[in-house]
Design an enzyme around this catalytic site. Structure first.
Site, PDB file in Angstrom:
ATOM      1  N   HIS A 266       0.837  -1.209   0.000  1.00 46.19           N
ATOM      2  CA  HIS A 266       0.000   0.000   0.000  1.00 46.19           C
ATOM      3  C   HIS A 266       0.873   1.262   0.000  1.00 46.19           C
ATOM      4  O   HIS A 266       0.713   2.142  -0.845  1.00 46.19           O
ATOM      5  CB  HIS A 266      -0.908  -0.032   1.239  1.00 46.19           C
ATOM      6  CG  HIS A 266      -1.836   1.145   1.359  1.00 46.19           C
ATOM      7  ND1 HIS A 266      -3.136   1.111   0.934  1.00 46.19           N
ATOM      8  CD2 HIS A 266      -1.646   2.397   1.837  1.00 46.19           C
ATOM      9  CE1 HIS A 266      -3.717   2.284   1.147  1.00 46.19           C
ATOM     10  NE2 HIS A 266      -2.825   3.084   1.710  1.00 46.19           N
ATOM     11  N   GLU A 267       1.802   1.325   0.946  1.00 43.84           N
ATOM     12  CA  GLU A 267       2.653   2.531   1.034  1.00 43.84           C
ATOM     13  C   GLU A 267       3.542   2.658  -0.199  1.00 43.84           C
ATOM     14  O   GLU A 267       3.837   3.768  -0.639  1.00 43.84           O
ATOM     15  CB  GLU A 267       3.484   2.525   2.323  1.00 43.84           C
ATOM     16  CG  GLU A 267       2.685   2.518   3.630  1.00 43.84           C
ATOM     17  CD  GLU A 267       1.602   3.596   3.738  1.00 43.84           C
ATOM     18  OE1 GLU A 267       1.790   4.706   3.205  1.00 43.84           O
ATOM     19  OE2 GLU A 267       0.552   3.301   4.357  1.00 43.84           O
ATOM     20  N   HIS A 270       1.654   4.546  -2.766  1.00 44.71           N
ATOM     21  CA  HIS A 270       1.726   5.994  -2.516  1.00 44.71           C
ATOM     22  C   HIS A 270       3.082   6.542  -2.972  1.00 44.71           C
ATOM     23  O   HIS A 270       3.179   7.594  -3.592  1.00 44.71           O
ATOM     24  CB  HIS A 270       1.582   6.281  -1.020  1.00 44.71           C
ATOM     25  CG  HIS A 270       0.175   6.221  -0.504  1.00 44.71           C
ATOM     26  ND1 HIS A 270      -0.852   6.986  -1.024  1.00 44.71           N
ATOM     27  CD2 HIS A 270      -0.382   5.513   0.518  1.00 44.71           C
ATOM     28  CE1 HIS A 270      -1.972   6.734  -0.347  1.00 44.71           C
ATOM     29  NE2 HIS A 270      -1.719   5.842   0.591  1.00 44.71           N
ATOM     30  N   GLU A 296      -5.097   7.617  -2.685  1.00 46.41           N
ATOM     31  CA  GLU A 296      -5.593   6.323  -2.205  1.00 46.41           C
ATOM     32  C   GLU A 296      -5.869   5.379  -3.375  1.00 46.41           C
ATOM     33  O   GLU A 296      -5.739   4.165  -3.248  1.00 46.41           O
ATOM     34  CB  GLU A 296      -6.880   6.499  -1.394  1.00 46.41           C
ATOM     35  CG  GLU A 296      -6.654   6.794   0.079  1.00 46.41           C
ATOM     36  CD  GLU A 296      -5.735   5.817   0.800  1.00 46.41           C
ATOM     37  OE1 GLU A 296      -6.058   4.630   0.883  1.00 46.41           O
ATOM     38  OE2 GLU A 296      -4.672   6.244   1.291  1.00 46.41           O
TER      39      GLU A 296
HETATM   40 ZN    ZN Z   1      -3.106   5.179   2.044  1.00 47.72          ZN
END
Ligand code: ZN
Length: 501
Positions: A266-267, A270, A296
């Protein structure tokens, strides 16, 4: 006009330097600074923040921004410069109408509010936080009132802060569609839940080995270690200095293998967004992701669309099994991927699976709408919260800690923020279907070749940073704005197959 822009640029560069310094302190505080350092370091941060504020909020900068915002003064500005001026003007218009003494009083309140919330949360007692929240909401309503355009509703002011171009009219429609599709799906899945076993996920997994695998997987999905570092913190996050220095953190749990792996993917999503931003705009106010929802969408694209697919694990599952042979030797690739997608209604938003996540967001959205329309007394919040959890997820929190006090957003005054999480999921699904038409997506994943996917995202989304708003980026790419149908189709197809519905 070039002269005016050059003058403004001096201020911009200085403010970006302050911002970067502040970001470094923040990173440091959340990763390796000693706990007791904050007492003294806060003073330095206070001075830098003040300088940052003075540098950007003053009469000369204001005049330059207003002058350069006038279309007839924009002829000599290029695309990026126009975007920077627009961005700064929006920021200015946000702060300008708020009387300084009210802003000051609110800043003092917010500094205390977080502590009050933490304490109330530890005591599992909403009434300890009620008065503070009442005050925060009072200020937020007042501030939104100062900024509202004629006829604009207060909550719409907040929504557009996080996602320009979105308001209750659009979001009501979005959530209505999502709700109508997801609630029956959640019920069907719940009945068949014992079909999927994920008990192996909570066996004991050595943290040093988890870390080694997660470092590998971050690089595997595209996190460029030449442009970033990975550290550990209580809650995983991403922090960018500029496009050649993007930092992420992870958090490991001994009895939860999935948690660390999917936090890092997830990170990384980003971080890849920030690393891919064009050199021409990095270290400017538009040198960052364009909105919370778009950010997101990228992290969730990597985490869910890529990371929870079977094709993704084809080339790397054996490496995970080699790292944890005792725990995983008996688990087939198919069963492992099934376990990653198991859906189960729960009470905690941050632990929710892909299917139920949007329901958690919807509950917060409905409550925020009621608060800003004056239809809900703050003292009734826990009651309404619990009723909605029973209605949508079939569960009632046993206490306020796992109920209304679980998120820090309201203590931080962030109203209108939650919908971005659901928008991110929906955007990621829409992009996915568009990409399926453009490339052999699954083939790339199963060959371990993720770079064409990243390149597509870079060319269509990442490189623009915040020079374009979310809606425009989506429309220019797909000839269509946000459409909830894709997200519904994605969840329906995925869970129908997974649970043989
Ligand atoms: Zn996030």
């Amino acid at each position: 006009m070039k002269d005016e822009y050059n003058k403004l640029e001096v201020y911009i560069e200085k403010s970006m330097a302050y911002r970067q310094a502040l970001a470094l302190f923040e990173w440091d505080a959340q990763t390796i600074a000693p706990d007791i350092a904050m007492e003294n370091t806060a003073k330095t941060i206070g001075i830098l923040s003040n300088e940052y504020f003075k540098n950007m909020v003053n009469d000369e900068v204001k005049q330059l921004i207003y002058h350069l915002s006038d279309p007839k003064n924009q002829e000599e500005l290029d695309f990026n410069q126009k975007a920077i001026v627009k961005y700064l003007k929006k920021d200015f218009d946000r702060l300008e109408p708020i009387p300084a003494e009210e802003y000051q009083a609110y800043s003092e309140l917010s500094a205390k509010a977080m502590g009050v919330w933490v304490k109330a949360k530890n005591n599992r007692c909403f009434s300890d936080f009620e008065a503070t929240l009442e005050e925060i909401v009072g200020y937020q309503k007042k501030f939104a009132g100062y900024r509202a355009k004629e006829g604009q509703k207060l909550y719409d002011v907040h929504l557009s802060d996080y996602e320009e171009g979105f308001d209750m009219e659009k979001l009501d429609l979005f959530f209505e569609q999502v709700k109508a599709a997801i609630i029956p799906l959640v019920k069907q899945v719940k009945e068949k839940n014992n079909l999927i076993d994920k008990s192996f996920n909570s066996l004991e997994y050595d943290i040093a080995k988890q870390k080694e695998f997660c470092d590998f997987i971050a690089e595997y999905v595209g996190f460029d270690k030449k442009k970033g570092v990975i550290a550990e913190s209580e809650h995983p996050f991403t922090m960018e200095m500029h496009n050649k220095d993007v930092r992420i953190t992870n958090h490991f749990q001994k009895n939860n293998l999935e948690s660390g792996i999917f936090s890092i993917i997830h990170e990384s999503g980003h971080a890849i967004y920030e690393m891919d931003i064009d050199d021409a705009i990095t270290q400017t106010p538009v040198g960052c992701g364009t909105s919370m929802g778009m950010h997101e969408s990228q992290s969730r694209f990597y985490e869910n669309i890529i990371g929870r697919s079977e094709a993704f694990w084809v080339p790397v599952y054996s490496k995970l099994v080699e790292t944890f042979p005792q725990q995983l030797e008996e688990i087939s690739l198919k069963d492992f991927v099934k376990s990653l997608n198991k859906s189960e209604p729960g009470l905690i938003r941050t632990e929710a699976d892909e299917l139920t996540y949007s329901l958690h967001v919807m509950i917060r959205y409905e409550i925020e709408k009621m608060i800003f329309a004056g239809e809900l007394a703050i003292s009734d919040l826990p009651k309404v919260w619990n009723e909605k959890y029973q209605e949508y997820l079939g569960l009632t929190p046993a206490n306020d800690d796992e109920g209304v006090l679980q998120d820090m957003h309201w203590a931080a005054g962030n109203f209108g923020y939650f919908p971005s999480y659901a928008l991110g999921s929906a955007i990621s699904a829409q992009i996915y279907y568009f990409m399926l038409e453009k490339m052999p997506f699954e083939k790339y994943l199963s060959e371990g070749n993720l770079s064409p996917i990243q390149e597509f995202l870079r060319q269509n989304i990442h490189k623009y940073g915040a020079t374009k708003i979310t809606g425009d980026i989506l429309f220019e790419m797909m000839n269509e704005g946000l459409n909830a149908e894709y997200f519904i189709r994605y969840l329906t197809e995925k869970y129908t197959k997974l649970y043989n519905l």
